[in-house]
Motif scaffolding. Structure first.
Motif, PDB file in Angstrom:
ATOM      1  N   ASN A 166       0.808  -1.224   0.000  1.00  0.00           N
ATOM      2  CA  ASN A 166       0.000   0.000   0.000  1.00  0.00           C
ATOM      3  C   ASN A 166       0.842   1.275   0.000  1.00  0.00           C
ATOM      4  OD1 ASN A 166      -2.486   1.385  -0.022  1.00  0.00           O
ATOM      5  ND2 ASN A 166      -2.334   1.722   2.188  1.00  0.00           N
ATOM      6  N   GLU A 168      -6.595  -2.290  -6.666  1.00  0.00           N
ATOM      7  CA  GLU A 168      -7.453  -2.299  -5.486  1.00  0.00           C
ATOM      8  C   GLU A 168      -6.604  -2.756  -4.303  1.00  0.00           C
ATOM      9  OE1 GLU A 168     -11.261  -4.223  -5.691  1.00  0.00           O
ATOM     10  OE2 GLU A 168     -11.327  -4.058  -7.881  1.00  0.00           O
ATOM     11  N   HIS A 227     -19.252   4.301   3.084  1.00  0.00           N
ATOM     12  CA  HIS A 227     -18.623   5.085   2.038  1.00  0.00           C
ATOM     13  C   HIS A 227     -17.386   5.786   2.603  1.00  0.00           C
ATOM     14  CE1 HIS A 227     -21.861   4.442  -0.804  1.00  0.00           C
ATOM     15  NE2 HIS A 227     -22.730   4.714   0.156  1.00  0.00           N
ATOM     16  N   ALA A 228     -16.419   6.046   1.734  1.00  0.00           N
ATOM     17  CA  ALA A 228     -15.172   6.655   2.182  1.00  0.00           C
ATOM     18  C   ALA A 228     -15.402   8.007   2.842  1.00  0.00           C
ATOM     19  CB  ALA A 228     -14.198   6.790   1.010  1.00  0.00           C
ATOM     20  N   ASN A 229     -16.390   8.763   2.360  1.00  0.00           N
ATOM     21  CA  ASN A 229     -16.604  10.108   2.927  1.00  0.00           C
ATOM     22  C   ASN A 229     -17.201  10.079   4.323  1.00  0.00           C
ATOM     23  OD1 ASN A 229     -19.218   9.383   2.305  1.00  0.00           O
ATOM     24  ND2 ASN A 229     -19.596  11.068   0.881  1.00  0.00           N
ATOM     25  N   PHE A 255      -3.683   3.844  -0.972  1.00  0.00           N
ATOM     26  CA  PHE A 255      -5.074   3.958  -0.497  1.00  0.00           C
ATOM     27  C   PHE A 255      -5.028   4.511   0.918  1.00  0.00           C
ATOM     28  CE2 PHE A 255      -4.748   0.292  -3.366  1.00  0.00           C
ATOM     29  CZ  PHE A 255      -5.594   0.718  -4.380  1.00  0.00           C
ATOM     30  N   ASP A 256      -5.754   5.608   1.167  1.00  0.00           N
ATOM     31  CA  ASP A 256      -5.677   6.263   2.473  1.00  0.00           C
ATOM     32  C   ASP A 256      -6.639   5.621   3.467  1.00  0.00           C
ATOM     33  OD1 ASP A 256      -8.231   7.321   1.911  1.00  0.00           O
ATOM     34  OD2 ASP A 256      -7.455   9.315   1.413  1.00  0.00           O
ATOM     35  N   GLN A 293     -10.434   5.370   2.570  1.00  0.00           N
ATOM     36  CA  GLN A 293     -10.622   4.418   1.472  1.00  0.00           C
ATOM     37  C   GLN A 293     -10.486   2.979   1.956  1.00  0.00           C
ATOM     38  OE1 GLN A 293      -7.498   6.176  -0.997  1.00  0.00           O
ATOM     39  NE2 GLN A 293      -8.997   6.599  -2.603  1.00  0.00           N
ATOM     40  N   ALA A 299     -13.571   1.893   4.144  1.00  0.00           N
ATOM     41  CA  ALA A 299     -14.720   1.686   3.268  1.00  0.00           C
ATOM     42  C   ALA A 299     -14.563   0.395   2.472  1.00  0.00           C
ATOM     43  CB  ALA A 299     -14.886   2.881   2.335  1.00  0.00           C
ATOM     44  N   TYR A 300     -13.390   0.188   1.916  1.00  0.00           N
ATOM     45  CA  TYR A 300     -13.159  -0.987   1.073  1.00  0.00           C
ATOM     46  C   TYR A 300     -13.320  -2.279   1.870  1.00  0.00           C
ATOM     47  CZ  TYR A 300     -10.933  -3.934  -2.469  1.00  0.00           C
ATOM     48  OH  TYR A 300     -10.667  -4.915  -3.403  1.00  0.00           O
ATOM     49  N   THR A 317      -2.139  -0.926   7.712  1.00  0.00           N
ATOM     50  CA  THR A 317      -2.358  -0.299   6.406  1.00  0.00           C
ATOM     51  C   THR A 317      -1.181  -0.330   5.437  1.00  0.00           C
ATOM     52  OG1 THR A 317      -1.749   1.879   7.289  1.00  0.00           O
ATOM     53  CG2 THR A 317      -4.072   1.261   7.406  1.00  0.00           C
TER      54      THR A 317
END
Length: 294
Positions: free
Chosen positions: A79, A94, A139-141, A218-219, A222, A225-226, A241
């Motif tokens: 990552n 991904e 969701h990421a937000n 990917f932060d 993200q 959410a994923y 991470t």
């Protein structure tokens, strides 16, 4: 806040770090830094406590893993763009997911045991996410609403088990003591920018890893959410991470851990880990002799 768990392995109690770096006991207020204790309401109540009103822990108190009750210990592979380049791997489209066994979680300064038959145990400093609320299909937000805080993780890896024994990476990732967490679980209000945290790992006083979360592919939002689209995340679950460059596998020639090595890991605002390495046979001899093993 900087939250801790302290005491004997398997019997840790909750605590926090005061403004002067003193360790305070929270066991009269909270059962554990786990489960419901990680909820937004619980963290808000803890934030209103005057740390000076809490008992001060004695010097030398053992720090356990900074979160308890972990059911899912998920990790993200490759990552960091600079780490992917170091290993010669393509940037993943991904996030790559694998599991670490929750039974590998130990305290930030506990001894790391080289597994029986290990020849290629490696180090990886990582930023770990601690989940504070049940998360599914988020969701990421909105993902940070489900995060209680972050901490340091050493994603220890036995590379032969991981890469040369067939099957998935999990074989080399979940050996006992392969998941030191802490020293602190730091709530997000204390982290100015999750995307700009400097991190380092020293081995026997020599700098091996120097990096920053700025090179994460990917932060944190993200990733949460994923992962939540593939499994139900529960309070106390941990997602680690990925790591920056400087792992033993990437050196020429590769350099792996051996007995009596010492690792020191640091991330801005998240404290420091310090682990001594011991071979499996030496560890079992200590246990048989009744010697201290932390």
């Amino acid at each position: 806040m900087k939250l801790i768990r302290h005491g004997a392995s398997g019997d840790e109690k909750p605590g926090l770090v005061d403004a002067r770096g003193g360790l305070r006991d929270l066991s009269g207020t909270l059962r554990d830094i786990a489960g419901a204790g990680l909820s937004r309401d619980s963290l808000d109540r803890l934030a209103r406590i005057d740390p000076e009103s809490l008992p001060l822990l004695p010097p030398g108190t053992r720090l356990g893993p900074c979160v308890g009750g972990t059911r899912n210990f998920v990790a993200i592979g490759l990552n960091y763009a600079d780490h992917a380049a170091e290993t010669g791997a393509a940037i993943p489209a991904e996030p790559i997911l694998f599991n670490k066994a929750p039974s590998c979680i130990v305290g930030p300064n506990d001894t790391v045991i080289l597994p029986k038959g290990s020849a290629k145990t490696d180090w990886e400093i990582e930023l770990a996410i601690v989940i504070g609320a049940r998360a599914s299909y988020v969701h990421a937000n909105e993902a940070l609403r489900y995060v209680a805080g972050v901490c340091i993780c050493n994603d220890l890896s036995e590379r032969e088990f991981q890469m040369e024994r067939g099957g998935t990476w999990t074989k080399g990732k979940g050996c006992p003591t392969f998941g030191p967490l802490g020293p602190w679980l730091v709530t997000l209000d204390e982290i100015p920018d999750l995307k700009n945290l400097s991190m380092s790992l020293d081995l026997n006083g020599r700098r091996m890893q120097t990096g920053s979360t700025a090179t994460m592919i990917f932060d944190v939002p993200q990733i949460v959410a994923y992962v939540s689209h593939f499994m139900m995340l529960e309070p106390g679950d941990v997602i680690t991470t990925g790591t920056p460059p400087g792992v033993g596998l990437g050196m020429k020639p590769p350099r792996y851990l051996k007995s009596d090595d010492e690792m020191v890991l640091r991330i801005d605002g998240l404290g420091e880990q310090r682990q001594r390495v011991v071979a499996f046979d030496d560890w079992t001899a200590k246990v048989a002799a009744g010697e201290p093993t932390h």
